[in-house]
Structure formats: structure tokens, C-alpha cells
Design a protein around this motif. Structure first.
Motif, PDB file in Angstrom:
ATOM      1  N   GLN A 101     -26.213  23.989 -18.250  1.00  0.00           N
ATOM      2  CA  GLN A 101     -27.588  24.391 -18.565  1.00  0.00           C
ATOM      3  C   GLN A 101     -27.727  25.880 -18.866  1.00  0.00           C
ATOM      4  OE1 GLN A 101     -29.844  22.334 -19.194  1.00  0.00           O
ATOM      5  NE2 GLN A 101     -29.142  20.428 -18.291  1.00  0.00           N
ATOM      6  N   ASN A 103     -27.928  28.773 -17.915  1.00  0.00           N
ATOM      7  CA  ASN A 103     -28.195  29.712 -16.799  1.00  0.00           C
ATOM      8  C   ASN A 103     -28.360  31.158 -17.266  1.00  0.00           C
ATOM      9  OD1 ASN A 103     -27.767  27.379 -15.372  1.00  0.00           O
ATOM     10  ND2 ASN A 103     -26.427  28.273 -13.851  1.00  0.00           N
ATOM     11  N   TRP A 105     -30.678  34.509 -17.972  1.00  0.00           N
ATOM     12  CA  TRP A 105     -31.892  35.073 -17.375  1.00  0.00           C
ATOM     13  C   TRP A 105     -32.965  35.198 -18.454  1.00  0.00           C
ATOM     14  CZ3 TRP A 105     -27.264  37.695 -15.610  1.00  0.00           C
ATOM     15  CH2 TRP A 105     -26.949  37.383 -14.283  1.00  0.00           C
TER      16      TRP A 105
END
Length: 258
Positions: A101, A103, A105
Motif C-alpha cells: 500500500q 505507505n 507520507w
């Protein structure tokens, strides 16, 4: 340090969640420059093995070695934990994980995402890291996306940014956990191309994948897992071309039919 030792080696690994044993004594080695693919049905333990390698999960038994250096443990069974926090950090920063997925930010630009860990964790010089980060974003084909935010990218572009982030740590090995399974087929191919390029460069990789073509194309060694055990393993041409086990034959025919 033994340069001939595998970058990653696990020996007789056991992992349980409570009473449920999900890894039941698995041994796998990733020699330098080799690509090891882990295949198998959902729940076979593939992703758990990867997370144990990277010490994101604690295993209850067995050895994990990084370039012949064993992970130090304290406690036993479900109380077993890594004993040396500095060792964990050093190993983790040398084994970059690329997740299903992405990840990334959300509040940082793509360039900031790629630079963050080398600057904050490894304390590298910001200007040098920025130069390297831009180079890796070029390498994965999204050098023009440095200043945009993750939400502005397609899934395939976000995953390529995540790969650039992993590369910017200058790791000894890359760990891919289903890197294409969250993507549409046409976006999947963008990511597959990057992984093939990395394999051609001789990078050490462990890949958990549902994509049999990817596993066949890039792997030096394929491991088929079934219910927490290695059912069959070997070079891709043998595993995919002449599978010995009935379970593997059934798995491959089911994936071809899907």
C-alpha cells in the motif's frame, strides 16, 4: 564480515500468533545479487516471513542472519524479542521494505518522502541525499514528479516513488511485499518494469508476489509456501515448467485460470 555469506538467511523460522502457528520451520537464503520470490496462496505465510526478516515481526524460534551476523535475541517463545536495538536499526536500514500500500507520507512531496529516512535516520548530508533522491526518481521514471504530493499520483507512480524511497537508503537488499497487487493491470506493468530493471542490475531482492510471470522472469530461486511450510522450491524454470508437487500444480493451474 563474510562477503560470501547470504545477505539474508533464515534458518528453521517459527512464527505464531497466539496458538495459531503461521510459519512452521522455514529456511531461506538470499545470496548477494540474487532474486528470491515467495509464492503461495493467501495465508501461506509469505508476507509474514518477509516481515520477520526485516524484524517488523518477532519470531518465536529459529535464526535470522544478515551477512552472516545473527540477530541477537532475549527471552523465549512468545516472549522472544531482539536484544539489541542498534542492531535492529542497522539491519532494518539495510533491508528496504516496499509495501503493498505504498505507505507514503501524504503531507510530504514525493522528493521529501524519498529523502526523509536517509536524512533523519541515517543523518546523511541533505544536499547529497537530494541529489541521490532525484537520481532514483529519474531511475524509476517519475523524475518530473518531485514536487507533487502522493495524492496527485496514480497508484503505479506512488509505488515507483516507494521503490525510489527504498533505493535512497542504499540498502543491501530490497524486500517487496506484493508490490503490484493493489494496482490495475496497466499500472502494474510500470512497477514490474522497474523491478525487472533492478533485477538486471544484480540487486539482492526478496519478493512476495501473486504475479507468476514476474516471479518467472526475475527470480533466481522460487519458494512455494503452503500452510507455513516450504512445499517446493527451485529455479523458476523447474518450478513453473515441471512442478513436482500436486499442491504446486494445483496452485499454478488456479492462478492461470484466474
Amino acid at each position: 564480515m563474510d562477503t560470501q555469506a547470504p545477505v539474508i538467511e533464515i534458518r528453521n523460522l517459527h512464527k505464531a500468533y497466539g496458538a495459531l502457528e503461521v510459519i512452521k520451520g522455514v529456511s531461506i537464503a538470499a545470496p548477494k545479487g540474487h532474486v528470491i520470490s515467495l509464492i503461495g496462496s493467501s495465508g501461506s505465510g509469505k508476507s509474514t516471513i518477509l516481515r520477520c526478516c526485516n524484524l517488523l515481526e518477532d519470531s518465536q524460534q529459529g535464526d535470522i542472519l544478515f551477512k552472516a551476523e545473527p540477530v541477537l535475541w532475549k527471552g523465549e517463545g512468545h516472549a522472544r524479542r531482539p536484544a539489541d536495538a542498534d542492531q535492529v536499526l542497522r539491519i532494518r536500514t539495510n533491508l528496504s521494505m516496499v509495501f503493498q500500500q505504498f505507505n507514503l507520507w501524504a503531507h510530504m512531496t514525493i522528493l521529501e518522502n524519498v529523502m526523509e529516512a536517509p536524512v533523519t535516520v541515517l543523518k546523511r548530508d541533505r544536499a547529497q541525499v537530494e541529489e541521490a533522491a532525484r537520481g532514483y526518481l529519474d531511475k524509476v521514471g517519475i523524475g518530473d514528479k518531485c514536487d507533487v504530493y502522493p495524492a496527485q499520483l496514480s497508484g503505479g507512480q506512488q509505488q515507483r516513488a516507494a521503490i525510489a524511497r527504498g533505493l535512497c537508503m542504499e540498502p543491501e537488499a530490497l524486500l517487496f511485499d506484493e508490490p503490484t497487487s493493489a494496482l490495475d493491470p496497466e499500472l502494474e506493468q510500470e512497477v514490474v518494469r522497474v523491478i525487472k530493471d533492478l533485477a538486471a542490475e544484480g540487486r539482492t531482492m526478496m519478493i512476495v508476489t501473486h504475479d507468476m510471470k514476474l516471479a518467472a522472469d526475475v527470480s533466481d530461486h522460487v519458494v512455494f509456501l503452503h500452510q507455513g511450510l516450504i512445499e517446493e522450491e527451485g529455479p523458476p524454470e523447474t518450478l513453473f515448467g515441471a512442478p513436482k508437487s500436486e499442491r504446486l500444480r494445483g496452485f499454478l493451474s488456479a492462478t492461470h485460470a484466474a
